[in-house]
Design a protein around this motif. Structure first.
Motif, PDB file in Angstrom:
ATOM      1  N   ARG A 292       0.859  -1.181   0.000  1.00 23.50           N
ATOM      2  CA  ARG A 292       0.000   0.000   0.000  1.00 23.50           C
ATOM      3  C   ARG A 292       0.897   1.234   0.000  1.00 23.50           C
ATOM      4  O   ARG A 292       1.913   1.253   0.682  1.00 23.50           O
ATOM      5  CB  ARG A 292      -0.859  -0.044   1.268  1.00 23.50           C
TER       6      ARG A 292
ATOM      7  N   LYS B 293      -1.563   9.784   7.763  1.00 24.10           N
ATOM      8  CA  LYS B 293      -1.915   8.746   6.795  1.00 24.10           C
ATOM      9  C   LYS B 293      -1.622   7.414   7.470  1.00 24.10           C
ATOM     10  O   LYS B 293      -0.469   7.076   7.720  1.00 24.10           O
ATOM     11  CB  LYS B 293      -1.123   8.924   5.507  1.00 24.10           C
TER      12      LYS B 293
ATOM     13  N   ASP C 248      -2.159   5.841  -2.189  1.00 21.30           N
ATOM     14  CA  ASP C 248      -3.373   5.014  -2.202  1.00 21.30           C
ATOM     15  C   ASP C 248      -4.386   5.449  -1.154  1.00 21.30           C
ATOM     16  O   ASP C 248      -5.586   5.235  -1.330  1.00 21.30           O
ATOM     17  CB  ASP C 248      -3.042   3.537  -1.927  1.00 21.30           C
ATOM     18  N   ILE C 249      -3.911   6.003  -0.034  1.00 24.87           N
ATOM     19  CA  ILE C 249      -4.841   6.294   1.062  1.00 24.87           C
ATOM     20  C   ILE C 249      -5.208   7.769   1.184  1.00 24.87           C
ATOM     21  O   ILE C 249      -6.056   8.120   1.995  1.00 24.87           O
ATOM     22  CB  ILE C 249      -4.299   5.757   2.403  1.00 24.87           C
ATOM     23  N   GLU C 250      -4.613   8.626   0.348  1.00 20.81           N
ATOM     24  CA  GLU C 250      -4.992  10.041   0.377  1.00 20.81           C
ATOM     25  C   GLU C 250      -6.478  10.175   0.076  1.00 20.81           C
ATOM     26  O   GLU C 250      -6.999   9.564  -0.851  1.00 20.81           O
ATOM     27  CB  GLU C 250      -4.173  10.843  -0.638  1.00 20.81           C
ATOM     28  N   GLY C 251      -7.167  10.953   0.907  1.00 15.38           N
ATOM     29  CA  GLY C 251      -8.587  11.194   0.695  1.00 15.38           C
ATOM     30  C   GLY C 251      -9.504  10.060   1.126  1.00 15.38           C
ATOM     31  O   GLY C 251     -10.711  10.142   0.938  1.00 15.38           O
ATOM     32  N   THR C 252      -8.948   8.994   1.722  1.00 14.92           N
ATOM     33  CA  THR C 252      -9.779   7.900   2.228  1.00 14.92           C
ATOM     34  C   THR C 252      -9.945   8.061   3.739  1.00 14.92           C
ATOM     35  O   THR C 252      -9.394   8.989   4.338  1.00 14.92           O
ATOM     36  CB  THR C 252      -9.140   6.524   1.934  1.00 14.92           C
ATOM     37  N   ASP C 253     -10.666   7.126   4.365  1.00 16.45           N
ATOM     38  CA  ASP C 253     -10.844   7.200   5.816  1.00 16.45           C
ATOM     39  C   ASP C 253      -9.550   6.910   6.571  1.00 16.45           C
ATOM     40  O   ASP C 253      -9.472   7.119   7.777  1.00 16.45           O
ATOM     41  CB  ASP C 253     -11.963   6.273   6.286  1.00 16.45           C
ATOM     42  N   ARG C 254      -8.502   6.460   5.881  1.00 18.08           N
ATOM     43  CA  ARG C 254      -7.191   6.268   6.501  1.00 18.08           C
ATOM     44  C   ARG C 254      -6.387   7.571   6.546  1.00 18.08           C
ATOM     45  O   ARG C 254      -5.343   7.622   7.171  1.00 18.08           O
ATOM     46  CB  ARG C 254      -6.380   5.216   5.741  1.00 18.08           C
ATOM     47  N   HIS C 255      -6.848   8.595   5.862  1.00 22.08           N
ATOM     48  CA  HIS C 255      -6.182   9.900   5.849  1.00 22.08           C
ATOM     49  C   HIS C 255      -6.939  10.795   6.832  1.00 22.08           C
ATOM     50  O   HIS C 255      -7.972  11.370   6.505  1.00 22.08           O
ATOM     51  CB  HIS C 255      -6.204  10.475   4.439  1.00 22.08           C
TER      52      HIS C 255
ATOM     53  N   ARG D 185      -9.768   5.616  13.635  1.00 22.25           N
ATOM     54  CA  ARG D 185     -10.846   6.549  13.985  1.00 22.25           C
ATOM     55  C   ARG D 185     -10.455   7.490  15.124  1.00 22.25           C
ATOM     56  O   ARG D 185     -11.205   8.398  15.466  1.00 22.25           O
ATOM     57  CB  ARG D 185     -12.096   5.761  14.391  1.00 22.25           C
TER      58      ARG D 185
END
Length: 134
Positions: free
Chosen positions: A4, A26, A8-15, A116
């Motif tokens: 990963r 991130k 890949d995680i920009e703008g997702t719930d991981r960011h 979270r």
């Protein structure tokens, strides 16, 4: 195997962006991966101040870019953190970061975070868990 990238995680719930507006993270490995730790790239913004207390977690932090003053809020001891410097909060120390420049670091948490979490009024991440799969 998991592969990963931060992209890949920009703008997702991981960011995750802090409610305080002082940092973003991130979160590339989380509790749901079930590997016993979480791994994050975090940026604390220049000119801000963030007080933290990981009462429920151990955190190791490796600075990869920028400069910040780290204060142990329990002893008053100050450390200058620069690229290549690591600090380990193995005693759940209350601490404050004051970045002189944008401060980018790689952080490892045990137990792992879920993604979270955000600091509460005491600077603590609550101990959240992932629901058990049945």
């Amino acid at each position: 195997m998991i592969v990963r990238s931060f992209k890949d995680i920009e703008g997702t719930d991981r960011h995750v962006k802090a409610a305080s507006g002082t940092w973003e993270s991130k979160r590339i490995v989380l509790a749901k991966e079930k590997v016993g730790f979480s791994l994050h790239e975090t940026v604390l913004y220049a000119g801000t101040e963030t007080s933290m207390w990981y009462a429920n977690h151990i955190e190791a932090v490796l600075c990869v870019e920028g400069e910040a003053e780290l204060t142990d809020d329990e002893t008053g001891e100050k450390h200058w953190i620069t690229p290549g410097t690591m600090y380990l909060l193995d005693g759940h120390e209350r601490h404050t970061m004051r970045p002189k420049t944008d401060f980018r670091c790689v952080c490892v948490f045990n137990p792992p975070v879920t993604g979270r979490e955000d600091h509460d009024e005491n600077g603590v991440y609550p101990l959240l868990t992932e629901p058990e799969e049945v």
